[in-house]
Design an enzyme around this catalytic site. Structure first.
Site, PDB file in Angstrom:
ATOM      1  N   HIS A  20       0.819  -1.212   0.000  1.00  0.00           N
ATOM      2  CA  HIS A  20       0.000   0.000   0.000  1.00  0.00           C
ATOM      3  C   HIS A  20       0.856   1.267   0.000  1.00  0.00           C
ATOM      4  O   HIS A  20       0.367   2.349  -0.303  1.00  0.00           O
ATOM      5  CB  HIS A  20      -0.890   0.031   1.237  1.00  0.00           C
TER       6      HIS A  20
HETATM    7  N1  LIG Z   1     -12.721  -9.560   1.229  1.00  0.00           N
HETATM    8  C1  LIG Z   1     -13.744  -8.715   1.157  1.00  0.00           C
HETATM    9  N2  LIG Z   1     -14.945  -9.126   0.664  1.00  0.00           N
HETATM   10  C2  LIG Z   1     -15.991  -8.273   0.583  1.00  0.00           C
HETATM   11  N3  LIG Z   1     -15.926  -6.985   0.965  1.00  0.00           N
HETATM   12  C3  LIG Z   1     -14.766  -6.531   1.465  1.00  0.00           C
HETATM   13  C4  LIG Z   1     -13.615  -7.350   1.586  1.00  0.00           C
HETATM   14  N4  LIG Z   1     -12.612  -6.607   2.078  1.00  0.00           N
HETATM   15  C5  LIG Z   1     -13.099  -5.360   2.259  1.00  0.00           C
HETATM   16  N5  LIG Z   1     -14.393  -5.317   1.886  1.00  0.00           N
HETATM   17  C6  LIG Z   1     -15.290  -4.156   1.878  1.00  0.00           C
HETATM   18  O1  LIG Z   1     -14.552  -3.012   1.526  1.00  0.00           O
HETATM   19  C7  LIG Z   1     -14.816  -1.959   2.443  1.00  0.00           C
HETATM   20  C8  LIG Z   1     -13.609  -1.085   2.634  1.00  0.00           C
HETATM   21  O2  LIG Z   1     -13.306  -0.423   1.437  1.00  0.00           O
HETATM   22  P1  LIG Z   1     -12.164   0.652   1.345  1.00  0.00           P
HETATM   23  O3  LIG Z   1     -12.375   1.404   0.107  1.00  0.00           O
HETATM   24  O4  LIG Z   1     -12.075   1.417   2.604  1.00  0.00           O
HETATM   25  O5  LIG Z   1     -10.872  -0.223   1.153  1.00  0.00           O
HETATM   26  P2  LIG Z   1      -9.766  -0.605   2.249  1.00  0.00           P
HETATM   27  O6  LIG Z   1     -10.295  -1.674   3.115  1.00  0.00           O
HETATM   28  O7  LIG Z   1      -9.274   0.604   2.896  1.00  0.00           O
HETATM   29  O8  LIG Z   1      -8.684  -1.210   1.261  1.00  0.00           O
HETATM   30  P3  LIG Z   1      -7.309  -1.866   1.587  1.00  0.00           P
HETATM   31  O9  LIG Z   1      -7.528  -3.341   1.540  1.00  0.00           O
HETATM   32  O10 LIG Z   1      -6.474  -1.384   0.463  1.00  0.00           O
HETATM   33  O11 LIG Z   1      -6.877  -1.374   2.907  1.00  0.00           O
HETATM   34  C9  LIG Z   1     -15.229  -2.673   3.707  1.00  0.00           C
HETATM   35  O12 LIG Z   1     -16.069  -1.862   4.493  1.00  0.00           O
HETATM   36  C10 LIG Z   1     -15.927  -3.932   3.216  1.00  0.00           C
HETATM   37  O13 LIG Z   1     -17.311  -3.736   3.017  1.00  0.00           O
END
Ligand SMILES: Nc1ncnc2c1ncn2[C@@H]1O[C@H](COP(=O)(O)OP(=O)(O)OP(=O)(O)O)[C@@H](O)[C@H]1O
Ligand SMILES: [Mg+2]
Lengths: 122, 190
Positions: free
Chosen positions: A10
């Site tokens: 990241h």
């Molecule tokens: N493996 C997964 N399957 C389904 N939904 C997921 C999964 N991982 C994360 N999410 C969804 O994505 C959302 C988060 O999205 P966001 O845009 O904040 O990405 P992030 O988690 O910050 O990304 P990163 O993995 O790069 O840290 C969560 O609230 C959840 O609903």
């Protein structure tokens, strides 16, 4: 060399730092990175991963990543790439280091993977 | 049956809510994540709107593909590949029938993220939505209820899984944005 290593993080500095660390023990292994977003922000980007695959001198790649979306973007990039890419759910620093050190001395993939198995964390 | 204009309207509705609720979505992502969900979605939807506004599309699958590529390349977090794959799978349906589109979107999200219901992710909204739409029973209340249901869940996928039990008591940000997307669809359908 037959195999190269791709590091996906990241954060650009993490990817660059892991590369720097492992190149010390694997100077003939091609190591390319996809760190952070295009604008310097924190995140992962499929296009940057594709570029790291393409820029790697090897046609077969061992890919390592840090968290969450890095894996999803890696999987999408793998679906689109012509290269043979092996993806590991292992501790980033330790496994990239292990793989590079073993590849440097021409260890067979099968044996590299045996070592990597111990480092599975996700 | 959605046509290209309906899809444009759908995206316009969604973009409006995302830009409006950008700070709120990032706030939801703060206690259980990295606080970027609103910014990620706002950046992604800006790219979507730039790619579809005043542009001609031959059919529904081609506008879905354009939306997918914008989300995949611009969101930057997990929601990028997840929503991107959802739209990619909807494009593969080949028409605008929501009874087929929503289940396809769910299948895409499941394929990409490997989450199952109860893990406090957007899957907990898409799963009931997919069942409801089959029965012509997808409503704002049904969507809100699904979003709300993530509050008491313990996260075992994604960033929120790192805080384990401390994720309880917070609505999942991706569930919330998925709720917005589905409500934007209902609004576009009129
Ligand atoms: N493996 C997964 N399957 C389904 N939904 C997921 C999964 N991982 C994360 N999410 C969804 O994505 C959302 C988060 O999205 P966001 O845009 O904040 O990405 P992030 O988690 O910050 O990304 P990163 O993995 O790069 O840290 C969560 O609230 C959840 O609903
Ligand atoms: Mg986040």
């Amino acid at each position: 060399m037959e195999y190269g290593v791709v590091i996906v993080s990241h954060v650009a500095e993490i990817a660059a730092g892991v590369k720097r660390l492992i190149e010390q023990v694997a100077k003939d292994v091609s190591v390319t990175t996809a760190g952070g977003l295009e604008d310097g922000g924190v995140g992962t980007d499929m296009a940057r991963i594709m570029t790291a695959f393409e820029e790697n001198k090897a046609d077969k790649i061992l890919a390592f990543y840090d968290l969450g979306s890095a894996k999803m973007n890696l999987e999408m990039a793998i679906e689109m790439s012509d290269k043979e890419v092996h993806l590991y759910d292992t501790a980033l620093v330790e496994s990239a280091y292990t793989a590079a050190a073993l590849l440097q001395v021409n260890t067979k993939l099968e044996d590299v993977e045996k070592q990597l198995k111990e480092l599975k964390v996700k | 049956m959605l046509n290209v204009e309906d899809v444009k309207k759908w995206m316009e509705n969604f973009d409006n809510v995302i830009q409006e609720q950008r700070a709120y979505l990032s706030d939801l992502d703060t206690p259980i994540g990295d606080g970027d969900h609103g910014n990620n979605m706002a950046r992604g939807m800006e790219a979507v709107m730039a790619a579809i506004t005043d542009k001609d599309f031959a059919d529904v699958p081609s506008i879905f593909k354009t939306i997918a590529m914008s989300l995949i390349s611009k969101v930057g977090g997990a929601s990028g590949p997840l929503y991107g794959t959802a739209f990619m799978e909807m494009a593969k349906i080949g028409n605008g029938d929501v009874k087929e589109l929503i289940p396809a979107a769910l299948a895409g999200i499941e394929k990409r993220g490997k989450a199952v219901p109860g893990e406090k992710t957007m899957v907990d909204v898409w799963t009931p939505a997919s069942a409801l739409v089959q029965k012509d029973a997808l409503t704002v209340e049904g969507i809100d209820q699904a979003v709300e249901s993530t509050k008491e869940m313990v996260a075992t996928k994604g960033r929120a899984s790192y805080v384990g039990d401390r994720s309880v008591g917070h609505i999942d940000p991706g569930a919330m944005s998925s709720g917005y997307l589905l409500k934007a669809l209902l609004k576009a359908e009129g």
